[in-house]
Design an enzyme around this catalytic site. Structure first.
Site, PDB file in Angstrom:
ATOM      1  N   TYR A 106       1.071  -9.752 -10.697  1.00 18.40           N
ATOM      2  CA  TYR A 106       2.398  -9.251 -11.050  1.00 18.40           C
ATOM      3  C   TYR A 106       2.645  -9.447 -12.543  1.00 18.40           C
ATOM      4  O   TYR A 106       3.202  -8.574 -13.204  1.00 18.40           O
ATOM      5  CB  TYR A 106       3.483  -9.956 -10.230  1.00 18.40           C
ATOM      6  CG  TYR A 106       3.428  -9.605  -8.766  1.00 18.40           C
ATOM      7  CD1 TYR A 106       4.014  -8.431  -8.289  1.00 18.40           C
ATOM      8  CD2 TYR A 106       2.785 -10.431  -7.848  1.00 18.40           C
ATOM      9  CE1 TYR A 106       3.948  -8.093  -6.943  1.00 18.40           C
ATOM     10  CE2 TYR A 106       2.722 -10.108  -6.505  1.00 18.40           C
ATOM     11  CZ  TYR A 106       3.305  -8.936  -6.054  1.00 18.40           C
ATOM     12  OH  TYR A 106       3.232  -8.599  -4.729  1.00 18.40           O
ATOM     13  N   CYS A 137       0.158  -0.311  -4.086  1.00 25.06           N
ATOM     14  CA  CYS A 137       0.870  -1.571  -4.315  1.00 25.06           C
ATOM     15  C   CYS A 137       0.146  -2.756  -3.671  1.00 25.06           C
ATOM     16  O   CYS A 137       0.381  -3.900  -4.057  1.00 25.06           O
ATOM     17  CB  CYS A 137       2.305  -1.476  -3.823  1.00 25.06           C
ATOM     18  SG  CYS A 137       2.495  -0.899  -2.132  1.00 25.06           S
ATOM     19  N   HIS A 138      -0.757  -2.469  -2.741  1.00 26.24           N
ATOM     20  CA  HIS A 138      -1.533  -3.555  -2.119  1.00 26.24           C
ATOM     21  C   HIS A 138      -2.492  -4.208  -3.111  1.00 26.24           C
ATOM     22  O   HIS A 138      -2.985  -5.302  -2.863  1.00 26.24           O
ATOM     23  CB  HIS A 138      -2.301  -3.033  -0.887  1.00 26.24           C
ATOM     24  CG  HIS A 138      -3.289  -1.959  -1.193  1.00 26.24           C
ATOM     25  ND1 HIS A 138      -2.909  -0.628  -1.311  1.00 26.24           N
ATOM     26  CD2 HIS A 138      -4.623  -1.997  -1.407  1.00 26.24           C
ATOM     27  CE1 HIS A 138      -3.988   0.097  -1.589  1.00 26.24           C
ATOM     28  NE2 HIS A 138      -5.042  -0.714  -1.647  1.00 26.24           N
ATOM     29  N   GLU A 164     -11.472  -2.116   0.434  1.00 25.17           N
ATOM     30  CA  GLU A 164     -11.798  -1.562  -0.878  1.00 25.17           C
ATOM     31  C   GLU A 164     -12.901  -2.345  -1.579  1.00 25.17           C
ATOM     32  O   GLU A 164     -13.613  -1.797  -2.411  1.00 25.17           O
ATOM     33  CB  GLU A 164     -10.550  -1.494  -1.761  1.00 25.17           C
ATOM     34  CG  GLU A 164      -9.577  -0.422  -1.310  1.00 25.17           C
ATOM     35  CD  GLU A 164      -8.412  -0.229  -2.257  1.00 25.17           C
ATOM     36  OE1 GLU A 164      -8.337  -0.918  -3.296  1.00 25.17           O
ATOM     37  OE2 GLU A 164      -7.575   0.644  -1.969  1.00 25.17           O
TER      38      GLU A 164
END
Length: 173
Positions: A106, A137-138, A164
């Site tokens: 963040y 957003c993950h 991923e």
């Protein structure tokens, strides 16, 4: 920001390895992708008429999601109609820049926005992302590398990140 007061909304539901995904379009452009039980999921009546996945823009969205879940697509190329504040939209614009298989904190995301002290605000905007998975957003994690909140649930976040990165995750029922 475009007002949706007089905009036409439609939606459809597609299956995914992460449960049903509700796809919402505003004036024929994808404006929402919501998971079952997702935090900040709008009320069902806000989604407009339910239509077949063959109605625009859903065939291409479904095709790209299918390719993503098959491991064949690492970046989506879809027009999006994202409604939010200017700050939220700036956060969401940065999210699509996080490379597939990578994560940013963040704080790193706040720094890229030129607002290094805005980690909490970035987290709030991240949580209100209306098009999860496609606007990834993950891929945002805590400064220590730990898993922090995810509107779709931490279990889904862990599974998406593992997917991923090519790691197999066993899900316990």
């Amino acid at each position: 920001m475009r007002s949706t007061t007089n905009s036409a909304r439609t939606h459809t539901v597609v299956d995914s390895p992460y449960g049903p995904l509700t796809l919402v379009a505003t004036d024929g452009v994808l404006s929402g992708l919501y998971m079952t039980g997702q935090r900040h999921r709008p009320a069902e009546e806000c989604f407009g008429e339910r239509v077949a996945v063959t109605e625009e823009p859903f065939p291409e969205v479904a095709r790209q999601l299918s390719a993503y879940f098959a491991g064949e697509l690492t970046a989506f190329d879809l027009p999006l109609h994202l409604e939010g504040t200017e700050f939220q939209r700036s956060v969401w614009d940065q999210l699509v820049r996080i490379p597939y298989g990578e994560t940013w904190s963040y704080g790193e995301l706040a720094g890229r926005l030129g607002k290094p002290n805005a980690s909490r605000a970035v987290g709030l905007a991240n949580g209100k992302n209306p098009v999860g998975i496609i606007v990834p957003c993950h891929r945002v994690i805590g400064a220590s590398g730990g898993m922090t909140g995810y509107g779709g649930g931490l279990d889904r976040k862990v599974r998406l990140l593992a997917f991923e990165s090519g790691v197999q995750v066993r899900v316990l029922s």
